[in-house]
Design a protein around this motif. Structure first.
Motif, mmCIF file in Angstrom:
data_model
loop_
_atom_site.group_PDB
_atom_site.id
_atom_site.type_symbol
_atom_site.label_atom_id
_atom_site.label_comp_id
_atom_site.label_asym_id
_atom_site.label_seq_id
_atom_site.Cartn_x
_atom_site.Cartn_y
_atom_site.Cartn_z
ATOM 1 N N LEU A 98 -7.893 40.386 13.523
ATOM 2 C CA LEU A 98 -7.009 39.377 14.267
ATOM 3 C C LEU A 98 -7.277 38.128 14.431
ATOM 4 C CD1 LEU A 98 -6.529 42.004 17.562
ATOM 5 C CD2 LEU A 98 -4.709 41.288 16.045
ATOM 6 N N ASN A 102 -1.218 42.016 20.753
ATOM 7 C CA ASN A 102 -2.278 42.983 20.560
ATOM 8 C C ASN A 102 -2.822 43.304 22.048
ATOM 9 O OD1 ASN A 102 -5.548 43.880 20.260
ATOM 10 N ND2 ASN A 102 -4.134 44.451 18.637
ATOM 11 N N VAL A 106 -1.055 34.599 17.817
ATOM 12 C CA VAL A 106 -1.949 36.047 17.903
ATOM 13 C C VAL A 106 -2.287 35.969 19.681
ATOM 14 C CG1 VAL A 106 -3.727 37.456 17.610
ATOM 15 C CG2 VAL A 106 -2.652 36.511 15.659
ATOM 16 N N TYR A 150 -5.376 35.045 12.803
ATOM 17 C CA TYR A 150 -4.826 33.882 13.578
ATOM 18 C C TYR A 150 -5.518 32.570 12.797
ATOM 19 C CZ TYR A 150 -4.373 30.525 17.769
ATOM 20 O OH TYR A 150 -4.329 29.875 18.555
ATOM 21 N N THR A 184 -0.159 47.331 19.003
ATOM 22 C CA THR A 184 0.259 45.954 18.540
ATOM 23 C C THR A 184 1.699 45.878 18.602
ATOM 24 O OG1 THR A 184 -1.627 45.776 17.107
ATOM 25 C CG2 THR A 184 -0.055 44.471 16.793
#
Lengths: 355, 179
Positions: free
Chosen positions: B84, B68, B98, B88, B143
């Motif tokens: 996010l 990201n 991530v 994760y 992303t």
């Protein structure tokens, strides 16, 4: 132009097979004139084909006058080749017909490139981006560079082709790929680093650039300052809500715009506004390469140099060029060799033949 | 007869030359954005890690990576960050990484942002914004989903919901490992 059957039959009678040396160069005014026209036309065809490869940015090759000129060149060459092949220009003329046919092939492929090939275009992209070029079955990769890479200006554009080796196109060089010629032309660029007043580095964005997150300015637009048109670009530092205009000023222009202290160095003029477009205090400043400009609440370090743009133009078909070139060389060589041999057998003036 | 053959040969030559240009008529596709990168090898560049030391995307080869690109000033990035972190936390055990990549900011700004949002996944400091350029980011956040083999599976411009994130990575986490 007069075409005399007597003339032709006279040459036929002087053919090598007849046992006597024929005239190697036509003496009839018409065919001589045709030959001169053919030489001029061949030179024009070769010159235009070379220009298409060496100067793809030259737009003339895509114009109607150029197409008409090339069509005329083809007509002259074919007309001469037809007469010469019939033996109207002597034995050498038969080989010159081959050369004329080769030159006509070169002219035809140049004509096709100008009429049917894509118009010349310039692809300018930020370092680190890839541009698909489906019309030539490749992708152009503009390599990532840092400030040093911009300063040195020696970055090549890399052409990636399916199932083929990568092709480097260095600045100033030309490469022919299929029916396209590619040239990497250096263009002014500046690498910018932005810091806030406390020295913290800031993100640079270019909302009007296809590459949003690029700290490299490529000055694709222009502005007019004091009657001069100057390359310009813009970027933002969103964390401080600042919009920055950047204008490239070469050394000579800089002298006239108050940038005397930079001497013979090029500079970038920065102008900062807030994100509503309002000017800020002390928001205009100059920086030469390697310097830091303090403008409003920003510290802007700039490195000035160049980064390549890819110029893509239509090229003559390489196979046709090779065949045409080979025919020209072979035709001229074979037309010239017999004359030389003959001249070697002719005694010089005042020279006595030995018994 | 010979003249006719020559004329035919001339016509054929001209036709062949014309045909080779006709095949080049299509214009280049300048469609940009990260979506066009699907299927390409994922580029990796060295960068400082927020927690110290050096890192790079390539460090996580063999894992499914959801990378990201963000910056602290970016409002949609702020809104996306909790999802996010949730992704994760829930998928880490299955091998998902991530990876946050801060675009062009100082460690101070990125660190403050990470602390505020309780981020525990690794973060790279991309000072030269090389990831942003290489992945054709046309905005933030961006992303990129990379499979175990280091190939880009998906590139998305703009913020994703948690459901979008799962839809992108779950098929990769469930398939037999290709390590």
């Amino acid at each position: 132009m007069p075409r005399s059957t007597r003339c032709c039959s006279a040459r036929r009678s002087g053919d090598a097979s007849a046992g006597s040396a024929p005239p190697l160069l036509g003496t009839e005014a018409g065919i001589v004139t045709d030959r001169l026209f053919a030489f001029a036309a061949a030179a024009a065809a070769i010159g235009l084909a070379a220009a298409q490869i060496e100067a793809p940015e030259w737009g003339f090759v895509h114009t109607e006058p150029c197409a008409l000129a090339l069509a005329l060149v083809v007509w002259i060459l074919v007309a001469y080749a037809a007469r010469a092949a019939r033996g109207e220009d002597g034995r050498a003329g038969r080989w010159l017909a081959l050369a004329a046919a080769g030159a006509a092939l070169v002219a035809v492929t140049s004509l096709a490139a100008g009429l049917l090939g894509p118009d010349t275009r310039t692809v300018a992209r930020a370092p680190g981006t890839v541009v698909p070029l489906p019309d030539i079955g490749a992708a152009a990769f503009f390599p990532l560079v840092d400030a040093d890479g911009i300063a040195s200006g020696d970055t090549s554009v890399i052409l990636r082709r399916r199932d083929r080796a990568e092709l480097d196109v260095p600045p100033g060089a030309r490469s022919v790929v299929g029916v396209a010629v590619l040239a990497a032309e250096p263009h002014i660029a500046a690498y910018v680093e932005a810091y806030d007043a406390a020295g913290r580095r800031l993100t640079i964005t270019q909302p009007s650039n296809p590459t949003f997150l690029s700290p490299v300015l490529q000055f694709a637009t222009t502005v007019e300052i004091a009657g001069r048109t100057l390359p310009a670009d813009a970027f933002a530092t969103p964390s401080l809500h600042r919009q920055v205009s950047a204008v490239y000023i070469d050394a000579r222009t800089g002298q006239g715009l108050g940038a005397h202290r930079f001497g013979d160095r090029s500079v970038v003029l920065f102008s900062v506004r807030d994100d509503r477009g309002q000017p800020l205090a002390q928001s205009i400043g100059f920086a030469a390469s390697g310097d830091v400009a303090r403008v409003a609440d920003l510290r802007l370090r700039v490195t000035i140099g160049s980064y390549p743009q890819l110029v893509i133009g239509a090229a003559p078909l390489p196979v046709a060029l090779w065949i045409g070139g080979a025919a020209i060389c072979a035709g001229l060589a074979l037309a010239w060799v017999p004359r030389r041999r003959r001249s070697e057998t002719v005694p010089r003036l005042g020279e006595k033949r030995s018994a | 007869m010979r003249a006719i053959l020559l004329v035919i040969a001339g016509i054929v030559i001209v036709a062949v030359i014309a045909a080779s240009y006709a095949a080049t008529g299509s214009r280049p596709d300048f469609a940009g954005g990260p979506a066009m990168l699907a299927g390409a090898p994922a580029a990796s560049f060295p960068a400082k890690r927020l927690d110290g030391g050096d890192g790079a995307l390539a460090t996580y080869r063999g894992h499914v990576v959801l990378m990201n690109l963000w910056a602290s000033w970016c409002t949609p990035c702020r809104e996306e960050m909790p999802d996010l972190e949730r992704l994760y936390a829930s998928e880490r055990a299955k091998g998902l990484v991530v990876l946050g990549v801060d675009q062009g900011e100082s460690a101070t700004a990125a660190g403050a942002f990470a602390r505020t949002h309780g981020v525990t996944f690794p973060i790279l400091l991309d000072a030269d914004q090389r990831y942003g350029r290489a992945y054709a980011a046309v905005g933030l956040p961006t992303t990129i989903v990379v499979d175990e083999a280091g190939r880009i599976v998906k590139g998305v411009d703009g913020a994703l919901s948690l459901a979008d994130m799962h839809a992108a990575v779950d098929p990769l986490l469930q398939r037999p490992t290709q390590r």
